[in-house]
Design a protein around this motif. Sequence first.
Motif, PDB file in Angstrom:
ATOM      1  N   UNK A  25     -22.596 -24.634 -15.560  1.00  0.00           N
ATOM      2  CA  UNK A  25     -22.219 -23.616 -14.570  1.00  0.00           C
ATOM      3  C   UNK A  25     -21.594 -24.274 -13.330  1.00  0.00           C
ATOM      4  N   UNK A  26     -22.245 -25.350 -12.856  1.00  0.00           N
ATOM      5  CA  UNK A  26     -21.733 -26.026 -11.648  1.00  0.00           C
ATOM      6  C   UNK A  26     -20.359 -26.635 -11.944  1.00  0.00           C
ATOM      7  N   UNK A  27     -20.222 -27.228 -13.135  1.00  0.00           N
ATOM      8  CA  UNK A  27     -18.960 -27.844 -13.563  1.00  0.00           C
ATOM      9  C   UNK A  27     -17.859 -26.773 -13.628  1.00  0.00           C
ATOM     10  N   UNK A  28     -18.132 -25.681 -14.321  1.00  0.00           N
ATOM     11  CA  UNK A  28     -17.107 -24.644 -14.505  1.00  0.00           C
ATOM     12  C   UNK A  28     -16.697 -24.036 -13.160  1.00  0.00           C
ATOM     13  N   UNK A  29     -17.671 -23.789 -12.294  1.00  0.00           N
ATOM     14  CA  UNK A  29     -17.351 -23.182 -10.995  1.00  0.00           C
ATOM     15  C   UNK A  29     -16.591 -24.162 -10.111  1.00  0.00           C
ATOM     16  N   UNK A  30     -16.873 -25.456 -10.265  1.00  0.00           N
ATOM     17  CA  UNK A  30     -16.150 -26.457  -9.471  1.00  0.00           C
ATOM     18  C   UNK A  30     -14.706 -26.579  -9.947  1.00  0.00           C
ATOM     19  N   UNK A  31     -14.492 -26.458 -11.248  1.00  0.00           N
ATOM     20  CA  UNK A  31     -13.125 -26.615 -11.780  1.00  0.00           C
ATOM     21  C   UNK A  31     -12.271 -25.385 -11.483  1.00  0.00           C
ATOM     22  N   UNK A  32     -12.831 -24.187 -11.713  1.00  0.00           N
ATOM     23  CA  UNK A  32     -12.052 -22.962 -11.538  1.00  0.00           C
ATOM     24  C   UNK A  32     -13.038 -21.812 -11.293  1.00  0.00           C
ATOM     25  N   UNK A  33     -13.283 -21.546 -10.029  1.00  0.00           N
ATOM     26  CA  UNK A  33     -14.315 -20.568  -9.679  1.00  0.00           C
ATOM     27  C   UNK A  33     -13.988 -19.165 -10.212  1.00  0.00           C
ATOM     28  N   UNK A  34     -12.694 -18.813 -10.172  1.00  0.00           N
ATOM     29  CA  UNK A  34     -12.313 -17.475 -10.648  1.00  0.00           C
ATOM     30  C   UNK A  34     -12.609 -17.302 -12.125  1.00  0.00           C
ATOM     31  N   UNK A  35     -12.234 -18.302 -12.912  1.00  0.00           N
ATOM     32  CA  UNK A  35     -12.483 -18.198 -14.348  1.00  0.00           C
ATOM     33  C   UNK A  35     -13.981 -18.147 -14.624  1.00  0.00           C
ATOM     34  N   UNK A  36     -14.733 -18.925 -13.844  1.00  0.00           N
ATOM     35  CA  UNK A  36     -16.192 -18.912 -14.014  1.00  0.00           C
ATOM     36  C   UNK A  36     -16.724 -17.493 -13.791  1.00  0.00           C
ATOM     37  N   UNK A  37     -16.177 -16.803 -12.811  1.00  0.00           N
ATOM     38  CA  UNK A  37     -16.623 -15.427 -12.547  1.00  0.00           C
ATOM     39  C   UNK A  37     -16.254 -14.502 -13.704  1.00  0.00           C
ATOM     40  N   UNK A  38     -15.033 -14.715 -14.248  1.00  0.00           N
ATOM     41  CA  UNK A  38     -14.610 -13.876 -15.374  1.00  0.00           C
ATOM     42  C   UNK A  38     -15.423 -14.209 -16.636  1.00  0.00           C
ATOM     43  N   UNK A  39     -16.078 -15.355 -16.647  1.00  0.00           N
ATOM     44  CA  UNK A  39     -16.962 -15.713 -17.770  1.00  0.00           C
ATOM     45  C   UNK A  39     -18.365 -15.142 -17.562  1.00  0.00           C
ATOM     46  N   UNK A  40     -18.541 -14.375 -16.500  1.00  0.00           N
ATOM     47  CA  UNK A  40     -19.840 -13.762 -16.257  1.00  0.00           C
ATOM     48  C   UNK A  40     -20.804 -14.657 -15.498  1.00  0.00           C
ATOM     49  N   UNK A  41     -20.326 -15.811 -15.002  1.00  0.00           N
ATOM     50  CA  UNK A  41     -21.224 -16.686 -14.234  1.00  0.00           C
ATOM     51  C   UNK A  41     -21.303 -16.167 -12.796  1.00  0.00           C
ATOM     52  N   UNK A  42     -22.486 -16.205 -12.251  1.00  0.00           N
ATOM     53  CA  UNK A  42     -22.653 -15.718 -10.871  1.00  0.00           C
ATOM     54  C   UNK A  42     -22.387 -16.873  -9.924  1.00  0.00           C
ATOM     55  N   UNK A  43     -21.122 -17.007  -9.558  1.00  0.00           N
ATOM     56  CA  UNK A  43     -20.710 -18.192  -8.818  1.00  0.00           C
ATOM     57  C   UNK A  43     -21.306 -18.246  -7.414  1.00  0.00           C
TER      58      UNK A  43
END
Lengths: 252, 270
Positions: free
Chosen positions: B154-172
């Motif tokens: 989660x931390x990795x994905x949000x650091x790389x691309x926060x918007x995509x992380x949100x679209x993946x359902x992660x609570x950034x």
Amino acid sequence: MSKETVLETRGLTVSYNGNPVLNKVSVPVAAGDYIGLVGPNGAGKTTFIRAVLGLVSPLSGSIELFGKPLTAFSDWRRVGYLPQRQSFINPLFPATVREVVGHGLLSCKTWPRRISSGDMLRIRDTLVMLDIADLKDELVATLSGGQQQRVLLARALVSSPDLLVLDEPSTALDPQIRESFYDLIHGLNVDRSMTIILITHDTSTIGRYANKLLYLDKRVVFYGSFKEFCTSEDMGEYFGGFTQHLICHQHG
Amino acid sequence: MDIVSFLQFTFIQRALVAGIFIAVLCAILGMFLVLRRMSLIGDGLAHVTFGAIALGLFFGMYPFAVAVPLVVAGSYLILKISEKAKVYGDAAIGIVSAVGIAGGILLASLSGGFNVDLFSYLFGNILAISSTEVALSIVLSITVLGAIYLFYQEIFAAAFDEEFARVSGLRTSRINTLLVSLTAVSVVLSVRVVGIMLISALLILPAVTALQHARSLARALLAAAGYAVLSVLLGIALSFYADLPTGATIVMANAAFFGTALLYKRFAGS
């Protein structure tokens, strides 16, 4: 049997700092649709898809994804998203192609999220499909714009989504790669019945591939088939006959 | 005296154990902060730590017991100011940082001027670390590293691309809160090692050194932890034999690794 409604917005209104960007946009999207989303700069195209993806909060109106209100929707595996530009990629970020594509699988997982060996196979298959398997261990930040675009498309596709949203995907692609890129998207739409929403300024692409055209200019100016658009007298009046002719015949 | 004889001293053993745990912790967290362009949050939170420790000393309480919750609150405030008040992240860090320092100065003044305790927190003194603080460092380091392990993707994905992380359902927003809260705890722990003035070096230098040659995020994290541990070992040994301030020597060892990595990249390629 009627097709599943993938997306439906009703009276969607979005404003930034009090300035309206979208005004009462109501659009139903059925499974298998390929929608070309066009409009002038500042028409609210990107805002529309950002609202649909939950990245922007609407002022009023409703959004449903796969029959569920957006606020209650949680099955994000069914949605793939390719953002407008790769400029967000930090040139120092040491993320490999495999790692980044793996982020596309996080929506399928529950906590604690881990990439399994089965996931690695899915990642490999997606990279093979997009013809970038040889880049799997390369750093994304060091790739060309076109290669980065395909990596981000792989990230969007690895979860086998039912809805794929693409925001001006061809800006970093040369004409030859652009052609094969759109052929690939077309194949996903035809062979896998994947619903596509494509923002583009390139109306020739829409004329060739999309079965519907959504023309936004802060509101819905037109929503229907490309053929209907070209024969619509209303659109002739709205754009002027010459401009309508230009839009319709760019695809030759 | 042979080269490793200094290891027989209990205070050196304590310093090495605490220093290694905290260095690894800071290096790993620092990597995510550097990649998210939030490097200076360490500096800002260090200044809040100054105010919090002054508050603890003022009321005669154990300073770390006051500092941990207050600095975590400060980190949350930085996030909220930048999210809700339409203030850029660096400006939000500046605001909270200034309030922390000003609060510390006011309390020091009210208590009758700077006392020796507060001064020692400014520059750190890992050689004077107590057994309780060593135990606290180990427990908190393991807790923080465990949290990073559990939320790594989660931390990795949000650091790389926060918007995509949100679209993946992660609570950034929760991920961001987690990251800055962990940073807050780490900053408080680091006060003993290098002092308030130099904390951001522990967060930034190992990460930027590793980024000079990293071929994946996992390898970058390992390399950053390696540089951080080597710097602590070198820093403590050098400071012991050359009678230098330990915190500053650890930071200079980190800087030497960074300089070497830059030169290597420049002349040998990487």
